[in-house]
Design an enzyme around this catalytic site. Sequence first.
Site, mmCIF file in Angstrom:
data_model
loop_
_atom_site.group_PDB
_atom_site.id
_atom_site.type_symbol
_atom_site.label_atom_id
_atom_site.label_comp_id
_atom_site.label_asym_id
_atom_site.label_seq_id
_atom_site.Cartn_x
_atom_site.Cartn_y
_atom_site.Cartn_z
ATOM 1 N N ARG A 49 4.272 17.787 -2.606
ATOM 2 C CA ARG A 49 4.663 16.420 -2.960
ATOM 3 C C ARG A 49 3.957 16.047 -4.263
ATOM 4 N NH1 ARG A 49 3.147 11.761 1.329
ATOM 5 N NH2 ARG A 49 1.050 12.447 0.725
ATOM 6 N N ASN A 57 5.406 7.319 5.316
ATOM 7 C CA ASN A 57 4.980 8.182 4.197
ATOM 8 C C ASN A 57 3.820 9.071 4.628
ATOM 9 O OD1 ASN A 57 6.644 6.905 2.063
ATOM 10 N ND2 ASN A 57 5.382 5.111 2.533
ATOM 11 N N SER A 59 -9.913 2.172 -1.727
ATOM 12 C CA SER A 59 -9.306 3.430 -1.283
ATOM 13 C C SER A 59 -9.893 4.604 -2.058
ATOM 14 C CB SER A 59 -7.786 3.367 -1.531
ATOM 15 O OG SER A 59 -7.199 4.638 -1.357
ATOM 16 N N LYS A 103 0.791 -1.233 0.000
ATOM 17 C CA LYS A 103 0.000 0.000 0.000
ATOM 18 C C LYS A 103 0.828 1.292 0.000
ATOM 19 C CE LYS A 103 -0.545 1.938 3.682
ATOM 20 N NZ LYS A 103 -1.066 2.664 4.846
ATOM 21 N N TYR A 159 -0.221 1.831 -7.154
ATOM 22 C CA TYR A 159 -0.949 1.306 -5.979
ATOM 23 C C TYR A 159 -2.440 1.561 -6.163
ATOM 24 C CZ TYR A 159 -3.510 1.887 -1.690
ATOM 25 O OH TYR A 159 -4.521 1.853 -0.757
ATOM 26 N N LYS A 205 -6.133 -0.871 -6.984
ATOM 27 C CA LYS A 205 -7.456 -0.803 -6.340
ATOM 28 C C LYS A 205 -8.555 -0.646 -7.397
ATOM 29 C CE LYS A 205 -5.996 -0.941 -2.026
ATOM 30 N NZ LYS A 205 -6.231 -2.126 -1.190
HETATM 31 C C1 WQD Z 1 -1.890 13.573 4.079
HETATM 32 C C2 WQD Z 1 -1.561 15.047 3.964
HETATM 33 C C3 WQD Z 1 0.290 15.505 2.520
HETATM 34 C C4 WQD Z 1 3.296 13.535 5.091
HETATM 35 C C5 WQD Z 1 -2.292 8.297 1.181
HETATM 36 C C6 WQD Z 1 -2.574 7.388 0.030
HETATM 37 C C7 WQD Z 1 -3.949 6.785 0.187
HETATM 38 C C8 WQD Z 1 -4.039 6.106 1.521
HETATM 39 C C9 WQD Z 1 -3.773 7.098 2.637
HETATM 40 C C10 WQD Z 1 -3.499 3.798 1.386
HETATM 41 C C11 WQD Z 1 -1.235 15.471 2.546
HETATM 42 C C12 WQD Z 1 0.623 15.891 3.958
HETATM 43 C C13 WQD Z 1 2.106 14.012 4.572
HETATM 44 C C14 WQD Z 1 4.308 14.446 5.488
HETATM 45 C C15 WQD Z 1 2.892 16.270 4.852
HETATM 46 N N1 WQD Z 1 -3.124 5.057 1.600
HETATM 47 N N2 WQD Z 1 1.909 15.366 4.465
HETATM 48 N N3 WQD Z 1 4.058 15.792 5.358
HETATM 49 O O1 WQD Z 1 -1.512 11.213 0.588
HETATM 50 O O2 WQD Z 1 -3.803 11.747 1.570
HETATM 51 O O3 WQD Z 1 -3.176 9.376 1.165
HETATM 52 O O4 WQD Z 1 -2.442 7.616 2.415
HETATM 53 O O5 WQD Z 1 -4.614 3.400 1.190
HETATM 54 O O6 WQD Z 1 -4.149 5.846 -0.845
HETATM 55 O O7 WQD Z 1 -2.584 8.167 -1.167
HETATM 56 O O8 WQD Z 1 -2.071 10.635 3.002
HETATM 57 O O9 WQD Z 1 -0.880 10.952 5.123
HETATM 58 O O10 WQD Z 1 0.487 10.771 2.970
HETATM 59 O O11 WQD Z 1 -0.843 12.839 3.424
HETATM 60 O O12 WQD Z 1 2.703 17.512 4.730
HETATM 61 O O13 WQD Z 1 5.424 14.071 5.969
HETATM 62 O O14 WQD Z 1 -0.406 15.319 4.754
HETATM 63 O O15 WQD Z 1 0.792 16.471 1.598
HETATM 64 O O16 WQD Z 1 -1.725 16.792 2.359
HETATM 65 P P1 WQD Z 1 -2.622 10.847 1.504
HETATM 66 P P2 WQD Z 1 -0.748 11.246 3.665
#
Ligand code: WQD
Length: 339
Positions: free
Chosen positions: A293, A198, A124, A84, A149, A153
Site C-alpha cells: 500500500r 482502512n 500519532s 483521522k 492527516y 498532527k
Molecule cells: C497496519 C498494517 C498494513 C489493512 C494507520 C495510520 C496511523 C494511525 C493508525 C490514526 C500495515 C497492513 C492493513 C489491510 C493490511 N491512524 N494492512 N491489510 O497504516 O500502521 O497506521 O492507522 O491515527 O496514523 O497511518 O495501520 O492498520 O492501516 O495497517 O495488510 O487491509 O496492516 O500494510 O502493515 P497503519 P493499518
Amino acid sequence: MRVLVTGGAGFIGSHTVLALAAAGHDPVIADNFSNSKPSVLPRIEELAGRPVTLHEVDLTDTAATDALFAAGGFDAVIHFAGFKAVGESVAKPALYYRNNIDSTLSVLDAMVKHGVSRFVFSSSATVYGEKAPVPYREDWEFLEATNPYGQTKVMIERILTDVAAVNEGWKVALLRYFNPVGAHASGRIGEDPNGIPNNLMPFVSQVAVGRRDRLTVFGDDYPTSDGTGERDYIHVVDLAAGHVAALDHLDAMATPARAFNLGTGTGTSVLQIVRAFEAASGRPIPYDVGPRRAGDLPTSYADATRAREELGWTAKLSIEDMCADSWRWQSNNPEGFPS
Ligand code: WQD
C-alpha cells in the site's frame, strides 16, 4: 478534575472517558458524531455506573465552543476530535486542515478566555515520518508526515507548543499513539469504523464475523520477520490509562509542552495478527497477498522509555488480549453500534 473530552464518543475517546471516571475524574464529552454514534453514550454510562454529560457540538464553530467553555467549568481538556482517515486526507486535504486545525484553534481560544490551562493531545506516531530511525524516540526533531492527516498532527503539535510557551502555567502533553486496537473487556464498546475499514484489526474482525470475505495483505516482501508489515499494536484500554497518567502528570511537568510515545515497544507483523485473531476467535481469516500500500513503512514501533520513566505508565495487555477483546466486541456487535 472536570475534564472536557472532545471526540469522547469515538473509539479511543469512549475508552478514555471510562478510565477517567474510574480514576475519580469528572469527564464531559463534546462530539459531533462525524465518526461515532449517539448510541455509544448509554453504554459508556452503563459501564461507568454513572451519568456522563455529552454536548453535541462542532468545535469549528467558535461561538458554540466558547459557550461550551463559558458554562463548563473545566479543569482540563483531552482533545481527540478530528478526522483521522489517511486515505481520505490525501483525497480531501483542505477538509482535513480546516477541520482538524480550526477545531483545535477554537478550543485553544476558549481555553485562554476561560482560564483552562491543561491540555492532553491525541497525536500519532505518523509524525515521525519516513526518515526517523525505529524504534521512534520523542527527541527526534524532524517531524514530517507522509499524508495530510499526519501533517495536521505535526502542525497541531507545533501550535500547542507555541501556545503553551506564552500562556502562564499552561501544561500540554502530546501523546503519540502507535496502533490502537482491542476493546473494553465487557464487549459493550469497541472500534466501529464507518464503511470499509482502512485499518488491519477492524478489517480482520469483520472477516471473522462474516461481514468481509477475505483480507488483502498489503505486501509480503518487506524486510521483516515474515515479509509483512510490522506495527506497534497497543490495547485501547492501555492507551486510555496512558491518558489518565499524562493528565495526572501535567502539573509536575518541567516544560510547558512535552511529547510521549504511547506504544508497547514491540513490533508485530500482519500475519502474526492474523494468526492471533484466528486463535482468539476460532474463525479462519482467509487472505490474499496483494501489492504494497502506498505510504506504508516496513516497520514502526515505539521507544516507550519516556512514558515509563516520567508518566509511570507501561502497556500491560498482550496481542492475545487485544484479539480476544476485539472479537468479543465484534461477535456481540456484528454491525457495530446501533444507528
Ligand atoms: C497496519 C498494517 C498494513 C489493512 C494507520 C495510520 C496511523 C494511525 C493508525 C490514526 C500495515 C497492513 C492493513 C489491510 C493490511 N491512524 N494492512 N491489510 O497504516 O500502521 O497506521 O492507522 O491515527 O496514523 O497511518 O495501520 O492498520 O492501516 O495497517 O495488510 O487491509 O496492516 O500494510 O502493515 P497503519 P493499518
